[in-house]
Design a protein around this motif. Structure first.
Motif, mmCIF file in Angstrom:
data_model
loop_
_atom_site.group_PDB
_atom_site.id
_atom_site.type_symbol
_atom_site.label_atom_id
_atom_site.label_comp_id
_atom_site.label_asym_id
_atom_site.label_seq_id
_atom_site.Cartn_x
_atom_site.Cartn_y
_atom_site.Cartn_z
ATOM 1 N N GLU A 53 41.033 56.541 40.603
ATOM 2 C CA GLU A 53 39.629 57.079 39.897
ATOM 3 C C GLU A 53 38.215 56.321 38.982
ATOM 4 O O GLU A 53 37.112 56.761 38.717
ATOM 5 N N ALA A 54 38.993 54.840 38.778
ATOM 6 C CA ALA A 54 37.650 54.317 38.581
ATOM 7 C C ALA A 54 36.817 53.981 39.654
ATOM 8 O O ALA A 54 35.470 53.353 39.649
ATOM 9 N N LEU A 55 37.545 53.885 40.776
ATOM 10 C CA LEU A 55 36.767 53.811 41.990
ATOM 11 C C LEU A 55 35.845 54.833 42.559
ATOM 12 O O LEU A 55 34.265 54.604 42.644
ATOM 13 N N ASP A 86 45.949 47.675 37.513
ATOM 14 C CA ASP A 86 43.861 48.942 38.017
ATOM 15 C C ASP A 86 42.839 47.845 38.240
ATOM 16 O O ASP A 86 41.848 48.315 38.922
ATOM 17 N N SER A 87 42.832 47.055 37.087
ATOM 18 C CA SER A 87 41.109 46.378 37.331
ATOM 19 C C SER A 87 41.317 45.229 38.517
ATOM 20 O O SER A 87 40.224 45.702 38.805
ATOM 21 N N ASN A 88 42.266 44.427 38.731
ATOM 22 C CA ASN A 88 42.752 43.836 39.914
ATOM 23 C C ASN A 88 42.252 44.500 41.437
ATOM 24 O O ASN A 88 41.254 44.088 42.175
ATOM 25 N N GLN A 89 42.843 46.061 41.346
ATOM 26 C CA GLN A 89 42.854 46.688 42.357
ATOM 27 C C GLN A 89 41.253 46.503 42.941
ATOM 28 O O GLN A 89 40.743 46.830 43.577
ATOM 29 N N ILE A 91 37.966 45.426 41.129
ATOM 30 C CA ILE A 91 37.594 43.957 41.930
ATOM 31 C C ILE A 91 37.737 43.773 43.040
ATOM 32 O O ILE A 91 36.554 43.738 44.255
ATOM 33 N N THR A 92 38.653 44.131 44.096
ATOM 34 C CA THR A 92 39.080 43.795 44.864
ATOM 35 C C THR A 92 38.261 44.780 45.963
ATOM 36 O O THR A 92 37.331 44.448 46.984
ATOM 37 N N ALA A 93 38.601 46.017 45.761
ATOM 38 C CA ALA A 93 38.536 46.944 46.349
ATOM 39 C C ALA A 93 36.646 46.887 46.588
ATOM 40 O O ALA A 93 35.855 47.654 47.044
ATOM 41 N N ILE A 94 35.671 46.949 45.135
ATOM 42 C CA ILE A 94 34.410 46.792 45.451
ATOM 43 C C ILE A 94 33.432 45.438 45.363
ATOM 44 O O ILE A 94 32.390 45.647 45.730
ATOM 45 N N THR A 95 34.473 44.640 45.509
ATOM 46 C CA THR A 95 33.490 43.218 46.026
ATOM 47 C C THR A 95 33.669 42.848 47.345
ATOM 48 O O THR A 95 33.552 42.161 48.026
ATOM 49 N N GLY A 96 34.761 42.956 48.049
ATOM 50 C CA GLY A 96 35.660 43.486 49.218
ATOM 51 C C GLY A 96 35.877 41.807 49.626
ATOM 52 O O GLY A 96 35.973 40.818 50.096
ATOM 53 N N ASN A 97 36.018 41.332 48.307
ATOM 54 C CA ASN A 97 36.796 39.249 48.177
ATOM 55 C C ASN A 97 35.719 38.700 49.045
ATOM 56 O O ASN A 97 35.657 37.931 49.028
ATOM 57 N N ASP A 98 34.099 39.230 48.159
ATOM 58 C CA ASP A 98 33.245 37.616 47.988
ATOM 59 C C ASP A 98 32.980 37.905 47.366
ATOM 60 O O ASP A 98 32.766 37.794 45.747
ATOM 61 N N TYR A 99 33.281 36.021 47.049
ATOM 62 C CA TYR A 99 32.900 35.279 46.031
ATOM 63 C C TYR A 99 32.075 35.480 44.899
ATOM 64 O O TYR A 99 32.447 35.331 44.434
ATOM 65 N N SER A 100 31.132 35.467 45.773
ATOM 66 C CA SER A 100 29.781 35.519 44.979
ATOM 67 C C SER A 100 29.924 36.227 44.381
ATOM 68 O O SER A 100 29.128 36.296 43.237
ATOM 69 N N LYS A 101 29.929 37.719 44.593
ATOM 70 C CA LYS A 101 30.185 38.981 43.536
ATOM 71 C C LYS A 101 31.144 38.860 43.160
ATOM 72 O O LYS A 101 30.790 39.487 41.540
ATOM 73 N N ILE A 102 32.318 37.833 43.249
ATOM 74 C CA ILE A 102 32.844 38.108 42.113
ATOM 75 C C ILE A 102 32.897 37.075 41.026
ATOM 76 O O ILE A 102 32.982 37.374 39.592
ATOM 77 N N SER A 389 47.347 36.850 39.663
ATOM 78 C CA SER A 389 46.829 38.228 37.598
ATOM 79 C C SER A 389 47.628 39.049 38.486
ATOM 80 O O SER A 389 48.216 39.162 37.587
ATOM 81 N N PRO A 390 47.750 39.211 39.920
ATOM 82 C CA PRO A 390 48.232 40.971 39.390
ATOM 83 C C PRO A 390 50.350 40.761 39.297
ATOM 84 O O PRO A 390 50.817 41.791 40.135
ATOM 85 N N ARG A 391 50.097 39.908 40.085
ATOM 86 C CA ARG A 391 51.720 39.119 40.282
ATOM 87 C C ARG A 391 52.506 38.602 39.296
ATOM 88 O O ARG A 391 52.103 38.374 38.274
ATOM 89 N N TYR A 392 54.141 38.868 38.998
ATOM 90 C CA TYR A 392 54.889 37.667 38.508
ATOM 91 C C TYR A 392 55.606 37.081 39.266
ATOM 92 O O TYR A 392 55.455 36.800 41.000
ATOM 93 N N ILE A 393 54.960 35.071 38.467
ATOM 94 C CA ILE A 393 56.195 34.115 39.596
ATOM 95 C C ILE A 393 57.822 33.775 39.032
ATOM 96 O O ILE A 393 57.177 34.264 37.143
#
Length: 601
Positions: A53-55, A86-89, A91-102, A389-393
């Protein structure tokens, strides 16, 4: 008629995640208003958003903001996300993992960015007159209150620094040590500078988002932190550490690694230095390093290369059914599917950092204190944080990560090194805090003290693994609570478990000659309010040496007083009751002890 909405305060607990129909009704209403942004702002104030819904909101709002409005739209959406995942998803979707956008999003949001992605632990220096800083502070207060309410509801002990169940530590307000009272937090000043360490006081158990050892090691390899030929050995090392940790976590009294007497003294001395000096001067923070044009070009080149590779693999996958017949559908090629899906931020960040490390090694600029080593360490920390950040270790995984981290031992200030910073930030995603001793064992004594100072002793120590030497200052609440636990264990465990105890009335005074533990210490009214205790706890090495043996049942009960929790499989075998402060208190009473774990000091 002009209708104006004003929202002064929304109680987060009463805001639920919006449904798809509710979001669509907002979009439909926006078609009949002259200023849809006002409507969207009002709607966002009273709803939480899942990633999907955020997207949808993002795509609709971007039509009014244009290509340059991404950061502004994200700024409005991230506070309303239902979870860090949800936040991580998003950010990934709208930036396309573009480092400069992040990087642009991080710069715009400031310190609160880490809170939104689920990595809130760390040091903060906030200006209460700044809107973003106040928002960040309010969010951390909300997190602290949430975790405090959970522990109180579960009848768990207070592991905070000041006996208030708070996640705030080492607070300095306008240059002086300060305690955040409920009255102060109810009316936060509109100006002033507040600095503090923050730690999430939440318990994590095994989760579906926990990284497998294979995936974890592949991430380290993609970052150039371990070689491809070392992957199998690293996985075996992690498995060995975890097996040892799971065995010792049963409170059987046998640990391969124990703190030595000499190291315990050194940890105590540096910890004393930290507590005496943290409010003097300004603590340096890790500043965001802007990208040089060369580095930005390198990142974009790697990103484009990886995206091209992804596109080729997808095309190959689409062609396979035609080449091999209809019975070979797209679903019958899991290897290509996995390969395509793994083209994520891990590879984009990793290939960039691996290249930086390689270039630094070639030109000889990778000495620990060189500018290039600082940039590499900073970028690696930033990338690891984003990827994990979206994972556990597990603690075993964190041990391998910590010891592989480039320039990890470089000290940023008196309170942290790069690897201490890494551990502090990732502490909230550890699933087995009971094995935190494996994170500590390969660090320096100063780094061990830094972690106690920044995370808190009751959050990283636990009675299931009490063996070894420790120095405890009875003037500090957390260490005083550990003294109570060790006293209770001495009363209820077989043999002479306190080996060569020493006590001094002041931290830097001489030890009292021929000191023996007095009976007066087993009463709250006569337990000393100050002084330094040094003791080595011994429980027979798992084979009842010297007639000593642990009491696993009681040790599990005392876990209620710390952050660590036992493994699920040990519940019902080692311990078959609820782990609560009530049961821990009953053990004291049954032993005829007049101490209490429930005192604020």
């Amino acid at each position: 008629v002009k209708v104006a909405f004003r929202v002064d305060k929304i109680v987060p607990e009463f805001i639920r995640t919006a449904t798809k129909n509710e979001v669509e009704s907002v979009f439909e209403a926006s078609k009949s208003t002259a200023d849809s942004n006002v409507l969207f702002s009002c709607a966002l104030n009273v709803m939480r958003l899942s990633y999907a819904e955020a997207l949808n909101f993002f795509n609709v709002m971007m039509k009014d903001h244009g290509n340059n409005g991404m950061v502004d739209v994200v700024h409005k959406l991230l506070p309303r996300m239902a979870s860090a995942a949800d936040s991580n998803q998003l950010i990934t979707a709208i930036t396309g993992n573009d480092y400069s956008k992040i990087f642009s999003i991080k710069q715009s949001l400031g310190k609160i960015y880490r809170v939104y992605i689920g990595i809130p632990n760390g040091f903060y220096s906030l200006n209460l007159a700044d809107v973003n800083d106040r928002t960040c502070f309010a969010k951390l207060v909300q997190l602290s209150n949430t975790f405090a309410a959970q522990r109180l509801k579960q009848r768990k002990g207070d592991t905070s620094q000041n006996g208030d169940f708070s996640g705030f530590r080492n607070v300095v307000y306008n240059g002086a040590p300060f305690i955040l009272t409920s009255q102060w937090l109810d009316a936060i000043p509109s100006h002033g500078k507040v600095e503090f360490d923050f730690v999430c006081l939440q318990e994590n158990s095994y989760r579906s988002g926990q990284l497998s050892h294979q995936r974890f090691v592949r991430i380290l390899s993609s970052f150039g932190m371990i070689g491809e030929h070392e992957q199998s050995r690293s996985i075996a090392n992690i498995e060995s550490i975890e097996d040892e940790g799971r065995a010792a976590a049963k409170a059987n009294g046998h640990r391969r690694w124990e703190m030595s007497e000499a190291n315990a003294v050194k940890v105590s001395n540096y910890l004393e230095f930290l507590y005496q000096t943290y409010a003097q001067g300004t603590r340096k923070t890790m500043s965001e390093m802007s990208f040089s044009s060369e580095e930005a070009s390198l990142i974009e080149g790697e990103r484009q290369r990886i995206l091209d590779s992804q596109q080729r693999m997808r095309a190959e996958k689409a062609r396979l059914p035609q080449m091999m017949g209809s019975r070979h559908s797209a679903n019958s090629t899991p290897a290509i599917e996995a390969a395509a899906n793994f083209i994520t931020s891990t590879e984009i960040y990793g290939s960039h950092i691996k290249k930086m490390i390689s270039l630094a090694q070639i030109d000889g600029s990778n000495t620990s204190n060189s500018k290039s080593s600082w940039i590499i360490a900073t970028r690696t920390l930033d990338a690891i944080e984003s990827v994990l950040s979206p994972r556990y270790i597990t603690c075993a995984q964190l041990n391998v990560l910590t010891m592989s981290f480039p320039s990890g031992e470089v000290q940023l200030n008196e309170q942290t090194t790069f690897r201490v910073e890494l551990i502090v930030r990732l502490f909230s995603i550890i699933t087995d805090v009971i094995n935190f001793d494996f994170v500590i064992k390969d660090l320096t004594n100063e780094e061990h003290a830094m972690l106690i100072f920044r995370l808190g002793l009751l959050n990283i120590w636990n009675p299931a693994k009490a063996e070894g030497s420790i120095c405890l200052n009875l003037r500090r609440r957390e260490e005083r609570q550990v003294v109570r636990i060790l006293l209770a264990m001495k009363l209820t465990e077989r043999g002479d478990t306190w080996m060569q105890p020493r006590f001094r009335t002041e931290v830097f005074a001489e030890d009292k000659p021929d000191w023996k533990l007095p009976d007066s210490w087993f009463s709250e009214s006569t337990l000393p309010k100050s002084g330094l205790l040094h003791v080595k706890y011994f429980s027979g090495k798992g084979v009842q040496l010297n007639g000593c043996a642990p009491n696993p049942t009681n040790r599990f009960a005392f876990l209620a007083l710390v952050l660590a929790r036992p493994f699920n499989e040990d519940m019902g075998i080692v311990f078959n009751k609820k782990i609560t402060t009530d049961y821990a208190e009953s053990i004291l009473k049954d032993a005829g002890c007049q101490l209490s774990f429930l005192t604020k000091f």
